[in-house]
Write an enzyme that holds these catalytic residues in place. Structure first.
Site, PDB file in Angstrom:
ATOM      1  N   HIS A 199      16.340  -8.837   0.420  1.00 37.79           N
ATOM      2  CA  HIS A 199      16.900  -8.329  -0.830  1.00 37.79           C
ATOM      3  C   HIS A 199      16.914  -9.407  -1.906  1.00 37.79           C
ATOM      4  CE1 HIS A 199      19.111  -4.795   1.258  1.00 37.79           C
ATOM      5  NE2 HIS A 199      17.950  -4.432   0.774  1.00 37.79           N
ATOM      6  N   ARG A 306       8.363   3.951   3.579  1.00 40.84           N
ATOM      7  CA  ARG A 306       8.842   3.762   4.950  1.00 40.84           C
ATOM      8  C   ARG A 306      10.264   4.287   5.043  1.00 40.84           C
ATOM      9  NH1 ARG A 306       6.419  -1.282   3.433  1.00 40.84           N
ATOM     10  NH2 ARG A 306       4.465  -1.671   4.567  1.00 40.84           N
ATOM     11  N   ARG A 342       6.278   8.466   5.224  1.00 42.24           N
ATOM     12  CA  ARG A 342       5.937   8.296   6.638  1.00 42.24           C
ATOM     13  C   ARG A 342       7.175   8.630   7.459  1.00 42.24           C
ATOM     14  NH1 ARG A 342       4.594   2.355   8.719  1.00 42.24           N
ATOM     15  NH2 ARG A 342       6.867   2.208   8.598  1.00 42.24           N
ATOM     16  N   GLU A 441      -4.044   4.406  13.169  1.00 43.39           N
ATOM     17  CA  GLU A 441      -3.711   3.007  13.456  1.00 43.39           C
ATOM     18  C   GLU A 441      -3.869   2.658  14.932  1.00 43.39           C
ATOM     19  OE1 GLU A 441       0.356   2.471  12.184  1.00 43.39           O
ATOM     20  OE2 GLU A 441       0.868   4.524  12.730  1.00 43.39           O
ATOM     21  N   ASN A 464      -2.992  -2.902   9.746  1.00 45.81           N
ATOM     22  CA  ASN A 464      -2.274  -3.968  10.468  1.00 45.81           C
ATOM     23  C   ASN A 464      -2.204  -3.664  11.958  1.00 45.81           C
ATOM     24  OD1 ASN A 464      -1.940  -5.074   7.956  1.00 45.81           O
ATOM     25  ND2 ASN A 464       0.249  -4.710   7.831  1.00 45.81           N
ATOM     26  N   ASP A 465      -1.767  -2.449  12.296  1.00 42.11           N
ATOM     27  CA  ASP A 465      -1.690  -2.078  13.710  1.00 42.11           C
ATOM     28  C   ASP A 465      -3.070  -1.816  14.297  1.00 42.11           C
ATOM     29  OD1 ASP A 465       0.955  -2.381  14.314  1.00 42.11           O
ATOM     30  OD2 ASP A 465       1.519  -0.320  13.896  1.00 42.11           O
ATOM     31  N   ARG A 475      -0.629 -10.879  15.859  1.00 44.92           N
ATOM     32  CA  ARG A 475      -0.859 -11.824  14.767  1.00 44.92           C
ATOM     33  C   ARG A 475       0.316 -12.761  14.564  1.00 44.92           C
ATOM     34  NH1 ARG A 475       0.011  -8.432   9.236  1.00 44.92           N
ATOM     35  NH2 ARG A 475       1.659  -7.058   9.963  1.00 44.92           N
ATOM     36  N   CYS A 512      -3.620   1.651   4.065  1.00 46.56           N
ATOM     37  CA  CYS A 512      -2.511   0.758   3.738  1.00 46.56           C
ATOM     38  C   CYS A 512      -2.534  -0.397   4.740  1.00 46.56           C
ATOM     39  CB  CYS A 512      -1.174   1.485   3.764  1.00 46.56           C
ATOM     40  SG  CYS A 512      -0.771   2.275   5.324  1.00 46.56           S
TER      41      CYS A 512
END
Length: 595
Positions: A199, A306, A342, A441, A464-465, A475, A512
């Site tokens: 934040h 998300r 999602r 993914e 990414n996945d 990673r 994405c």
């Protein structure tokens, strides 16, 4: 990591808010509140509980005041970062656990801080997701406030005040630390710890303060009042810079400011190649607080919202009305642009307290995402009801994550259709034609993309996945991280296979993940025929500029050449050389709208 030149030190961390500033260092090393470890007599139990209530109420009052300050300085969206902390202070489980410890004759400060630490550890348990890990700081900030008040009855924590311009260097910053800074004189902040989704990072962007996190152990080599340079573009903190370095940085700042002015001209222009191929650019966000950054950086909607945070910010499941309030706020703020929600991607490295899944040996291949939703249909139905109802107020789309087979899609769609029937019977409006898509993914999904494309309205490739699952590479593991490479031929083939399957079935396909923020990768993706890219808002202007300087014909030619190469090293080298060749004639091309 530090480099040294005479008495000049340069430390590289993670750039989370852009800008370059030169100012004196202010090293903020707050004295840790000493929590008394003594036990109390039985006669003191009830008085300690009353002290706890008073301290919590005062901490709540201070946070409400701070929230209002941020609302007046920025807006309601950014002020809402304090809502989870306020909710935590009202959490009956927090009070119940603390009371149990006080009943066992722990003093109130000792009991409360033990429970807060337990909450923080549970929240960040087995997490490799930086967004989830960064929420631990928010919980500990609540503990620090109440613990400070309980320890010795000290006054509330005071904001930092400065007479001169400073760059604040500290171990970590909580949202309240960041919000309470004297922003007239704070020109940047740098922290040893922290992540890009904290934040504090979000507030720094909103306040336009350069910020760097994750610097490592730098405070031990720095001294109060030293001159420093903070570079929020490169993630570099330079202490005691030389005159030559100061001159270089001033020139660099001028170039960045000029580039930002040029990029701002693109904000309302489409991401369209020189020969007319249009790509939709969306933003990835987690919270309504980030909505102002979507349009500000030229996104055409939200390509990935998300939804996990609404489940993780509390110790119980959110109600349909709780979720609807968030989803409706998002779609109304973005309308008429689209928002892709999602559905819950929990399990693996994130969990819901009320479901309490048993610990798994390999959680990333266990009961997570769509698998958890299908295993707990009541939780899934509540979210789908809220999403459908929100669709009556804006342009909403639903996306199922971690799909591995057609069967999972059919089961999820069956539940969605049942929820539709319920809402019709109840007379509650929703978008009857709301688009439904899935994330690609997992390698099995890419390999079965032709069959999956017949069941949905769109694909979004989660690179990414996909890279991790395809290459069997974590990673976050330094020993194998070098093997994580988007230019691996297998990755490019799976992406191409997915895009071609979508094209044959007449559905659009987006992407994405970090590949969307790499100009080299984007060249290949454009050449493959990608329709949409979604990324963090800050990355959008550069990617938009890159697309607008690219020709689809060149991207297709480069992509075709790449398919003949056998190794990720060869592919990476070829794409870089091809990109340099394309850049030479671009350098004199001004940023203008397409004719």
């Amino acid at each position: 990591m530090a480099t040294q030149n005479s008495t000049t030190f340069a430390w590289r961390g993670i750039a989370v808010s852009p800008g370059i500033q030169i100012a004196k260092l202010y090293i903020h090393d707050p004295a840790q509140t000493t929590i008394p470890s003594h036990f109390i007599r039985r006669a003191e139990i009830e008085p300690e509980k009353r002290r706890l209530v008073e301290a919590i109420e005062l901490a709540r009052h201070n946070l409400v005041e701070l929230r209002e300050k941020v609302r007046q300085t920025l807006d309601e969206a950014h002020a809402s970062i304090f809502d989870p902390q306020l909710m935590l202070l009202e959490d009956p489980l927090l009070i119940e656990r603390t009371h149990l410890r006080i009943d066992s004759q722990q003093n109130a400060a000792m009991a409360f801080m033990s429970v807060i630490q337990q909450f923080a550890d549970e929240f960040a348990s087995v997490s490799t997701d930086s967004y989830i890990a960064d929420r631990k700081v928010d919980i500990l900030d609540v503990g620090r406030r109440v613990g400070h008040l309980l320890s010795r009855g000290l006054p509330a924590l005071r904001p930092l005040q400065f007479e001169d311009d400073v760059i604040v260097l500290t171990m970590d910053l909580s949202p309240s630390d960041t919000a309470q800074m004297d922003h007239r004189h704070v020109k940047g902040f740098a922290t040893e710890l922290g992540g890009p989704t904290s934040h504090s990072a979000i507030l720094a962007k909103a306040l336009e303060i350069p910020a760097i996190v994750g610097l490592g152990h730098v405070m031990q080599l720095a001294a109060q009042g030293q001159q420093a340079i903070i570079d929020g573009y490169e993630g570099l903190l330079t202490i005691n810079p030389s005159p030559r370095e100061l001159a270089r940085v001033r020139r660099s700042r001028g170039r960045h400011l000029e580039r930002e002015r040029e990029l701002q001209k693109l904000r309302n222009l489409p991401a369209e190649t020189l020969d007319g191929y249009r790509i939709e650019l969306g933003a990835n966000i987690e919270l309504p607080i980030e909505i102002p950054h979507v349009a500000a950086h030229g996104a055409e909607g939200i390509g990935l919202f998300r939804t996990e945070f609404q489940y993780l910010e509390r110790n119980g499941l959110p109600t349909e009305e709780d979720l609807l309030a968030v989803y409706r706020r998002v779609v109304e703020a973005i309308a008429p642009a689209p928002v892709i929600f999602r559905t819950i991607d929990l399990g693996g490295d994130k969990f819901i307290y009320d479901l309490q899944p048993q610990r798994e040996m390999n959680p990333f291949m266990g009961l997570r995402a769509i698998r958890m939703c299908l295993a707990h249909p009541a939780v899934f139905r509540t979210q789908l009801r809220a999403l459908l109802r929100a669709s009556a107020h804006g342009n909403a789309r639903i996306m199922f994550p971690m799909i591995s087979s057609v069967r999972e899609v059919l089961e999820a769609k069956a539940i969605l259709e049942d929820v539709r029937r319920e809402l019709r019977a109840e007379g509650k409006p929703f978008d009857e034609k709301i688009p439904v898509g899935i994330m690609i993914e997992i390698p099995s999904a890419a390999l079965c993309a032709d069959a999956l494309a017949r069941e949905v309205d769109f694909f979004s490739i989660g690179t990414n996945d996909l890279i991790q699952y395809t290459l069997a590479v974590d990673r976050g593991n330094e020993q194998v991280a070098s093997l994580y490479d988007p230019f691996h031929p297998a990755i490019l083939r799976l992406i191409r296979m997915t895009i071609e399957a979508a094209q044959r079935e007449g559905i659009w396909v987006g992407l994405c993940g970090e590949m969307a923020t790499s100009k080299l990768s984007v060249t290949l993706l454009v050449g493959m025929g990608i329709n949409e890219l979604s990324m963090g808002p800050l990355a959008i202007p550069e990617i938009k500029r890159h697309i607008r300087e690219l020709r689809l014909s060149d991207a297709r030619r480069i992509t075709e050449e790449v398919y003949a190469l056998r190794s990720m090293t060869d592919i990476g080298d070829y794409v870089r050389q091809a990109e340099r060749a394309l850049q030479r004639p671009r350098r004199k091309t001004p940023i203008i709208g397409n004719s």
